[in-house]
Design an enzyme around this catalytic site. Structure first.
Site, PDB file in Angstrom:
ATOM      1  N   TYR A 108       0.863  -1.191   0.000  1.00 20.52           N
ATOM      2  CA  TYR A 108       0.000   0.000   0.000  1.00 20.52           C
ATOM      3  C   TYR A 108       0.896   1.238   0.000  1.00 20.52           C
ATOM      4  CZ  TYR A 108      -3.196   3.614   1.536  1.00 20.52           C
ATOM      5  OH  TYR A 108      -3.926   4.773   1.599  1.00 20.52           O
ATOM      6  N   GLU A 196      -3.462   7.483  -4.171  1.00 16.01           N
ATOM      7  CA  GLU A 196      -3.310   6.191  -3.497  1.00 16.01           C
ATOM      8  C   GLU A 196      -3.046   5.102  -4.522  1.00 16.01           C
ATOM      9  OE1 GLU A 196      -5.986   4.395  -0.063  1.00 16.01           O
ATOM     10  OE2 GLU A 196      -6.800   3.873  -2.011  1.00 16.01           O
TER      11      GLU A 196
END
Ligand code: GDP
Ligand code: MN
Length: 388
Positions: A108, A196
């Site tokens: 992530y 993101e």
């Protein structure tokens, strides 16, 4: 403003961040043709302004063009409800087809503007693939946060720190370093509030490959990000929120609740929501008409509030500083007549011409309940909701 995944990929490719080959289609036939052309296994992904698509059935790994076509025919035109959408979900109009990547490890990686530190922060975790909220809950020690100065930018030692914490294999350190640097440049130059990449994967050959991305651009940067703002997809937005934006009203539809709140100033709006909740009811929305309130704006705000069928009571809590309470009252009465609104309205109004405003409201045929202060408004809300 949110971007779609396919738009975010295009934008990031201008910063040398390259995703697996992909193409967008909007009909089952187009999807079929794309997969035929790719001649490989693919991932087909619903293009909606929301994450969590995988869990909601919006992402499908397809072996053949027929599989992909079938999935497309099932999903195009449907609404998808995810953890991040409201209960109405969002419509699927386009699908992105990408070549399938083999995954060895999911990471992530994001940059956001953190309101607490009032600046950008890079967030990374070796537990990619799932929601960051879930990682934060289940293994907070696996989240790395690095704040940086927006002018000086990320320092090489900070990037090394992230690389080390994630356990990036030696072979991929160089490409990971470049990716972080490029992502950081993209974030600053596009006035993003969020970029993101989740997952960012290592494949079997230890190549670093971003598979999904989400970008949010600061609405206040429209004047200098004109080309990016041309990508706006109004069909993904709540139509009432879009209408409110056009009138310069800050409107957020909430999922539960039956009290429409017409308020000026974000602080007063928050207090009003607290008080509404204290009364045992729940706000149906957050509507801030702002400081310089004219009659037309109040009327539009009223129309937006009452178009929500869940609204059973209206709570008007206004401080007339620059605005005038009598004009606000006139706006309310006119809009209520126009929309044949007959439900109880609790009003708390202070400031310029408040006494004239109250007279206008009392002389109307509306079901008006005047509150002396916000606490009293909560009591009135409790009593009218108990009556009904
Ligand atoms: P999201 O659920 O909206 O975040 O959508 P993603 O694009 O992140 O896809 C959800 C999940 O599908 C990812 O976390 C991966 O596990 C899986 N996925 C997406 N693309 C690929 C791919 O190319 N190969 C494989 N094996 N899995 C993928
Ligand atoms: Mn994702």
């Amino acid at each position: 403003m949110n971007l779609h995944e396919y738009q975010s990929r295009d934008l990031l490719s201008q910063y040398s961040i390259n995703f697996p080959k992909g193409e967008v289609g909007s009909s089952p036939n187009e999807i079929y043709e794309i997969v035929k052309k790719f001649n490989s296994e693919v991932v087909v992904k619903a293009q909606i302004h929301s994450g969590g698509r995988g869990k909601a059935g919006g992402v499908k790994l397809c072996k053949t063009a027929n599989d992909a076509q079938k999935f497309a025919s099932e999903i195009i035109g449907k609404r998808i409800i995810t953890d991040q959408t409201d209960s109405g979900g969002v419509i699927v109009e386009k699908l992105l087809v990408t070549e399938l990547t083999n995954i060895k490890k999911e990471i992530y990686l994001s940059i956001i503007i953190d309101p607490d530190i009032e600046g950008p922060v890079m967030i990374a975790s070796s537990e990619g693939g799932m929601d960051i909220e879930k990682i934060a809950e289940e293994s907070p020690e696996k989240i790395i946060k690095v704040t940086f100065d927006p002018i000086l930018g990320l320092k090489p030692y900070q990037i090394r720190q992230i690389t080390h914490s994630l356990g990036i294999p030696k072979k991929s350190v160089g490409s990971f370093y470049n990716l972080v640097k490029n992502l950081h440049n993209a974030f600053l130059e596009t006035d993003s509030t969020l970029i993101e990449i989740n997952p960012l994967v290592l494949d079997e050959e230890e190549n670093i490959i971003p598979l999904d991305c989400k970008i949010n651009i600061d609405d206040d940067s429209q004047f200098r990000q004109k080309t990016i703002f041309e990508l706006r997809d109004k069909n993904q937005e709540n139509p009432m929120e879009t209408r409110a934006k056009d009138f310069n009203l800050a409107y957020v539809k909430l999922d539960k609740g039956n009290v429409g709140c017409l308020v000026n100033g974000a602080g007063l709006a928050m207090a009003t929501m607290d008080v509404t909740t204290k009364s045992g009811c729940f706000p149906a929305n957050f509507l801030d008409v702002g400081g310089s309130t004219d009659k037309d704006k109040i009327k539009e705000a009223f129309r937006i509030l009452v178009s929500d069928k869940k609204v059973e009571y209206l709570l008007i809590n206004l401080f007339a500083g620059i605005a005038r309470a009598d004009l606000i009252a006139e706006g309310v009465v006119e809009a209520a007549k126009e929309t044949s609104f007959g439900l109880p309205i609790i009003v708390c109004m202070k400031g310029t011409n408040a006494d004239i405003g109250f007279k206008i409201l009392n002389d109307s045929n509306l079901d008006i309940h005047i509150a002396k202060n916000l606490g009293h408004a909560a009591e009135l809300l409790t009593s009218v909701s108990n009556e009904n």
